[in-house]
Design a protein around this motif. Sequence first.
Motif, PDB file in Angstrom:
ATOM      1  N   GLN A  31       0.610   1.853  25.099  1.00 60.68           N
ATOM      2  CA  GLN A  31       1.262   0.693  24.491  1.00 60.68           C
ATOM      3  C   GLN A  31       0.756   0.477  23.071  1.00 60.68           C
ATOM      4  O   GLN A  31       1.536   0.186  22.157  1.00 60.68           O
ATOM      5  N   ASP A  35       2.962   0.642  19.617  1.00 59.24           N
ATOM      6  CA  ASP A  35       3.035  -0.469  18.671  1.00 59.24           C
ATOM      7  C   ASP A  35       2.614  -0.037  17.267  1.00 59.24           C
ATOM      8  O   ASP A  35       3.220  -0.461  16.274  1.00 59.24           O
ATOM      9  N   LYS A  38       5.489   2.149  15.813  1.00 59.75           N
ATOM     10  CA  LYS A  38       6.587   1.296  15.342  1.00 59.75           C
ATOM     11  C   LYS A  38       6.225   0.628  14.014  1.00 59.75           C
ATOM     12  O   LYS A  38       7.026   0.617  13.068  1.00 59.75           O
ATOM     13  N   GLN A  39       5.025   0.100  13.944  1.00 57.67           N
ATOM     14  CA  GLN A  39       4.584  -0.572  12.723  1.00 57.67           C
ATOM     15  C   GLN A  39       4.602   0.386  11.532  1.00 57.67           C
ATOM     16  O   GLN A  39       5.061   0.032  10.431  1.00 57.67           O
TER      17      GLN A  39
END
Length: 475
Positions: A31, A35, A38-39
């Motif tokens: 996870q 994240d 994506k950032q």
Amino acid sequence: MQRAMRWTLSICLIAACAPCGQTQAQEQTKQLAHDIFKQLVEINTTDSVGNVTTAAEALAQRLRDGGFAEGDLKVAGPNERKKNLVARFRGTGKRKPILFIGHLDVVEALRSDWTTDPFEFIEKDGYFYGRGTEDMKEADAILVANFIRLKREGYLPDRDLILALTADEEGGSSNGVDWLLREHRDWIDAEYCINLDAGEFEKDKDKRLLAGIQASEKVYVDFQFESLNPGGHSSVPSPDNAIYHLAGALSRLQSFSFPTKINEITRNYFERNAAMTTGQISADMKAVAKQPPDPAAVQRLSAVPYYNSLLRTTCVATMLSGGHAPNALPQTARANVNCRIFPGEDPEEVHKTLERVANDPKVRISVVPQLTPDGKVVPVVPVPPSPLLPEVTRAMEKVLKNVWPGVPLVATMSTGATDGRYTRIAGIPTYGISCMFFDKNDNRAHGKDERVGVQDFYDGVEFNYKLMKELSSPR
């Protein structure tokens, strides 16, 4: 008896819970990696309008939140848009550090070319889409997520692990690895370097074929071919024409092949690939891997552009300009010739060879200089191949056997160039290990609708974690 039974039961419960804790850590890291990925994709880091510093600072904050001390994080670079991140995971110091590198910049991407927004992280049909999903923000996310996982686990390696995520690998004048080596060598000095921007793990649809370890790469050099002429009126032509002189030189270059070169890395590549193919190609690969290589086999393999690039230095015309008016004889004619020089070969000897091949005193050949941010010419120097260190190859083979049994380890030489050239020139052996599989028939790096398989990404997170521990666990 009851006490013994309770003791036995306690031991069993602890043993049973250990995999549960490990699974939980894996899921948390997945996870976290998602994240971070994506950032990163949604921070534009192109050379034109992007900002690498924004990405470096965002990842530095991730590492702070993950338990890294401020003194172990450095965000620095030659200008405000091109700062690099260096993080140090401190170990016992029993062995010299390992450096892990990746670049934060990406090539340009036009929204009009893509079916999705290139700077929006999108998951669909089993893939993550976005600029940098293949080259190479997926690897940046993996490295940062695993540094944080190891820190949270209280892991104590027997050597420091250094992470450097840098600017301008894809272009621009502020290459981060080069800058760090020149300005802050002590921040990143290491026994060897692992570069996640190379060493392709190849698959064909769902079949995993091989895991590459890139230990060598060609040297990138541009040469300018130039012919000058007084020119004149086009109604009174003569054979002494700048365009004709240039065309003749380029035609002779087209027909020329540099001598065959084989090193430890390419020999290993052909030997391993021969076992994975059949027929004439397999036989030719075996024959090329011999010392000396069989000339007939070399000639047959050279008909395949990729194999030809592995067998020698290559030079090819890539840009052309000439003339100044449609009704005037040309006063200038120029071509850019891009060379990828075999590791260890002297670039100056390549220059002399091009002059012999052009065979025309009216065609001048010169190196197109690469410049540092302050305008200094970067000298063109040979890039030595890195020796296949048993410590690295054994660790790779052990983790491969654990994660993907039966997938062979194959040493490779990149026909292109990566930041590994800077570390190799600086005397730090460098090994490209991408850690995740990409379909060999669906290469979208630098192209439109760039993507990586969702499961391939998560598998890469776990492979990289295991490899880091295998290379740094106390012995």
